[in-house]
Scaffold this motif. Structure first.
Motif, short mmCIF file in Angstrom:
data_model
loop_
_atom_site.label_atom_id
_atom_site.label_comp_id
_atom_site.label_asym_id
_atom_site.label_seq_id
_atom_site.Cartn_x
_atom_site.Cartn_y
_atom_site.Cartn_z
N ARG A 138 0.84 -1.21 0.00
CA ARG A 138 0.00 0.00 0.00
C ARG A 138 0.87 1.25 0.00
NH1 ARG A 138 -3.38 -1.50 3.88
NH2 ARG A 138 -2.08 -0.62 5.52
N SER A 139 1.95 1.25 0.77
CA SER A 139 2.86 2.39 0.78
C SER A 139 3.56 2.54 -0.56
CB SER A 139 3.90 2.22 1.90
OG SER A 139 3.27 2.17 3.17
N ASN A 140 3.91 1.42 -1.17
CA ASN A 140 4.54 1.47 -2.49
C ASN A 140 3.60 2.06 -3.53
OD1 ASN A 140 6.82 0.54 -4.32
ND2 ASN A 140 5.10 -0.52 -5.24
N LEU A 141 2.30 1.76 -3.41
CA LEU A 141 1.31 2.35 -4.31
C LEU A 141 1.24 3.85 -4.13
CD1 LEU A 141 -1.04 2.16 -6.33
CD2 LEU A 141 -2.55 1.73 -4.39
N ALA A 142 1.23 4.30 -2.88
CA ALA A 142 1.17 5.74 -2.62
C ALA A 142 2.40 6.45 -3.20
CB ALA A 142 1.08 5.99 -1.11
N ALA A 143 3.56 5.79 -3.09
CA ALA A 143 4.76 6.38 -3.67
C ALA A 143 4.68 6.38 -5.19
CB ALA A 143 5.99 5.60 -3.20
N GLY A 144 4.16 5.31 -5.78
CA GLY A 144 4.08 5.22 -7.23
C GLY A 144 3.15 6.25 -7.84
N ARG A 145 2.13 6.65 -7.10
CA ARG A 145 1.20 7.65 -7.62
C ARG A 145 1.82 9.03 -7.73
NH1 ARG A 145 -4.14 5.52 -4.25
NH2 ARG A 145 -4.81 4.00 -5.83
N GLU A 146 2.98 9.22 -7.15
CA GLU A 146 3.68 10.50 -7.28
C GLU A 146 4.53 10.58 -8.55
OE1 GLU A 146 3.07 12.90 -5.16
OE2 GLU A 146 1.79 11.59 -3.95
N ARG A 147 4.70 9.44 -9.23
CA ARG A 147 5.59 9.42 -10.39
C ARG A 147 5.12 10.35 -11.51
NH1 ARG A 147 8.82 4.80 -10.66
NH2 ARG A 147 9.56 4.31 -8.55
N SER A 148 3.81 10.31 -11.81
CA SER A 148 3.32 11.14 -12.91
C SER A 148 3.43 12.62 -12.60
CB SER A 148 1.88 10.77 -13.24
OG SER A 148 1.03 11.02 -12.13
N ILE A 149 3.25 12.97 -11.33
CA ILE A 149 3.40 14.38 -10.93
C ILE A 149 4.83 14.83 -11.14
CG2 ILE A 149 3.19 16.01 -9.01
CD1 ILE A 149 1.01 14.24 -7.87
N GLN A 150 5.76 13.97 -10.77
CA GLN A 150 7.17 14.32 -10.95
C GLN A 150 7.54 14.40 -12.42
OE1 GLN A 150 9.30 11.36 -8.70
NE2 GLN A 150 8.18 11.80 -6.81
N GLY A 151 7.00 13.49 -13.23
CA GLY A 151 7.28 13.53 -14.65
C GLY A 151 6.70 14.76 -15.33
N ARG A 152 5.51 15.17 -14.90
CA ARG A 152 4.88 16.35 -15.51
C ARG A 152 5.60 17.63 -15.13
NH1 ARG A 152 0.04 15.76 -13.49
NH2 ARG A 152 0.25 17.34 -11.85
N SER A 153 6.29 17.62 -14.01
CA SER A 153 6.94 18.85 -13.54
C SER A 153 7.97 19.37 -14.54
CB SER A 153 7.61 18.60 -12.18
OG SER A 153 8.68 17.68 -12.32
N ALA A 154 8.61 18.47 -15.30
CA ALA A 154 9.61 18.92 -16.27
C ALA A 154 9.00 19.64 -17.45
CB ALA A 154 10.42 17.72 -16.76
N LEU A 155 7.66 19.55 -17.61
CA LEU A 155 6.98 20.25 -18.71
C LEU A 155 6.36 21.57 -18.27
CD1 LEU A 155 5.08 17.18 -20.23
CD2 LEU A 155 7.34 18.06 -20.87
N LEU A 156 6.39 21.85 -16.98
CA LEU A 156 5.77 23.07 -16.45
C LEU A 156 6.82 24.15 -16.23
CD1 LEU A 156 3.32 21.42 -13.87
CD2 LEU A 156 2.86 22.16 -16.23
N PRO A 157 6.37 25.39 -16.03
CA PRO A 157 7.33 26.49 -15.82
C PRO A 157 8.19 26.26 -14.59
CG PRO A 157 5.14 27.34 -16.28
CD PRO A 157 4.98 25.88 -16.07
N GLN A 158 9.42 26.70 -14.70
CA GLN A 158 10.36 26.65 -13.58
C GLN A 158 10.66 28.10 -13.18
OE1 GLN A 158 11.28 23.44 -12.54
NE2 GLN A 158 9.83 22.85 -14.15
#
Length: 438
Positions: free
Chosen positions: A42-62
């Motif tokens: 269950r904890s691994n699932l919660a961590a995995g759900r953050e992957r897409s947010i981290q991946g999208r961050s490289a496409l957003l303004p810095q």
């Protein structure tokens, strides 16, 4: 008056013990709350759900803010006067920068990979849910199997004790030889040793269940006498194999890994592609120490591009590596698909053969009971010897143990069949729970 009161108390205690016996669904609920392996998933699932947010961050303004503040202490000594005078000054600036990627193929592929990685986490968690159901049911029926073995062993011990006492009495009155007594004594000694082994096995199986549910299991509800186990539905093996090859969560995860590896090739080739960013900045600087304080401001906006020319063949090597890993992932997918198919086939055959075994052992149980009664009667009239009765008793108890084990194995193969097909749900425990003594 005293004796009926004691009988009532004993009956009440037995009723209370039976009422408190936990069934399979209750044990599963305890495992959901306490199993460490499931909590980790269950904890691994919660961590995995953050992957897409981290991946999208490289496409957003810095956006970044930076600044400096400097203080200079110094002196000035003109040659004409040779008199020192202070020359202190301060300076500082604050800079606000913004960068928005307009074209960066590597970042885009990384984002797509991050979404696939999140899906893998969800598939892994779904598989861990199925695994928990199977582990709980297996541990539950392992305890029942150990209890059945102990009960049968103790019943056989009681019967053997009776036969030993009978052999001794008959030897004393001269109707039997010492051989009958020795045979009964040997059978009794053997069953005592088996009883110790059965007690130890039950404790081991209870400890295994406790490891999953995080607490002592206590009394467990047992299967009702003469239960009927449902065959697989659909009855044909082909739909189960087809479902296993496409819906099994291990296969789903392997498919996603293959897609990630495919996109890694594209991401590696992006090392040769240009990048384009929108950049903007605002800067304010201050300084003192001169004739008058100075204040500067600068605002900028524009495009920033970069075209890779040569990087020592690193990108080319990375592409070749990614192609090899993509081929590996496709082979892993095929191996996983074949294993899922084999698991489904094995579980399906296990259910059907288990149903046939149960039916045969039920008939064998009836025959063993009749054989035991016949041997007891023959022993009483002198046409059977003591060892014949002991063998008949052993055969009956072994048949009863094998029958109970066959039922448990058939039920477990049914659960494994659904797990192989990727369709096992907690609701599938309820039909099994209905077979238990409540």
């Amino acid at each position: 008056m005293q004796r009926p009161t004691i009988a009532v108390l004993i009956a009440s205690a037995l009723f209370t013990l039976n009422a408190q016996a936990a069934d399979l669904v209750q044990v599963y609920q305890q495992a959901l709350a306490n199993d460490a392996t499931y909590a980790s998933a269950r904890s691994n699932l919660a961590a995995g759900r953050e992957r897409s947010i981290q991946g999208r961050s490289a496409l957003l303004p810095q956006v970044n803010v930076s600044g400096t503040h400097m203080k200079n202490d110094g002196t000035v000594t003109p040659k004409a006067t040779n008199i020192k005078s202070p020359a202190d000054s301060t300076s500082g600036d604050i800079k606000l920068t913004l960068s928005q990627p307009l074209f960066n193929w590597a970042n885009w592929e990384s984002y797509q990979q991050s979404k696939l990685q999140q899906s893998i986490s969800e598939a892994v968690f779904a598989q861990s849910e199925e695994d928990l159901i199977v582990r709980v049911a297996q541990a539950y029926f392992d305890v029942l199997t150990a209890q059945d073995n102990l009960t049968a062993t103790q019943a056989q011990k009681a019967a053997t004790t009776e036969q030993l006492a009978s052999a001794k009495r008959n030897f004393e009155v001269g109707t039997q030889t010492i051989t009958d007594t020795h045979e009964a004594q040997a059978a009794y000694d053997l069953i005592v040793a088996q009883e110790f082994a059965a007690i130890n096995d039950l404790e081991v199986k209870r400890a295994a269940l406790q490891q999953i549910i995080g607490q002592p299991s206590g009394a467990l509800a047992t299967l009702r006498t003469g239960v009927r186990i449902s065959p697989p539905s659909p009855a044909s093996i082909e739909p189960w194999i087809s479902a296993a090859e496409s819906q099994n969560y291990g296969v789903v995860g392997a498919k996603l890994n293959a897609e990630i590896a495919k996109r890694e090739i594209s991401r590696s080739r992006a090392g040769h592609a240009p990048t384009l960013n929108l950049v903007a900045g605002a800067e304010r600087s201050t300084g003192t120490g001169g004739p008058a304080p100075a204040v500067g401001r600068n605002n900028s906006i524009g495009l920033q591009w970069n075209v890779p020319i040569f990087n020592g063949f690193a990108v080319t090597s990375k592409v070749r590596e990614s192609i090899s890993l993509e081929e590996k992932s496709r082979n892993d997918l095929e191996a996983t698909r074949r294993q899922a198919s084999q698991n489904a086939r094995q579980a399906y055959l296990g259910v059907n053969s288990g149903l046939a075994t149960v039916k045969a052992l039920e008939a064998a149980e009836v025959s063993s009971k009749s054989a035991l009664e016949s041997n007891k009667l023959g022993y009483q009239v002198g046409v059977r010897i003591n060892i014949d009765v002991l063998n008949a008793q052993r055969q009956l108890y072994n048949t009863q143990k094998d029958l109970a084990k066959a039922r448990y194995d058939t039920i477990m193969n049914g659960l494994r069949l659904k797990a192989a097909a990727g369709s096992l749900k907690p609701e599938d425990l309820q039909p099994i729970n209905d077979l238990l003594v409540k």
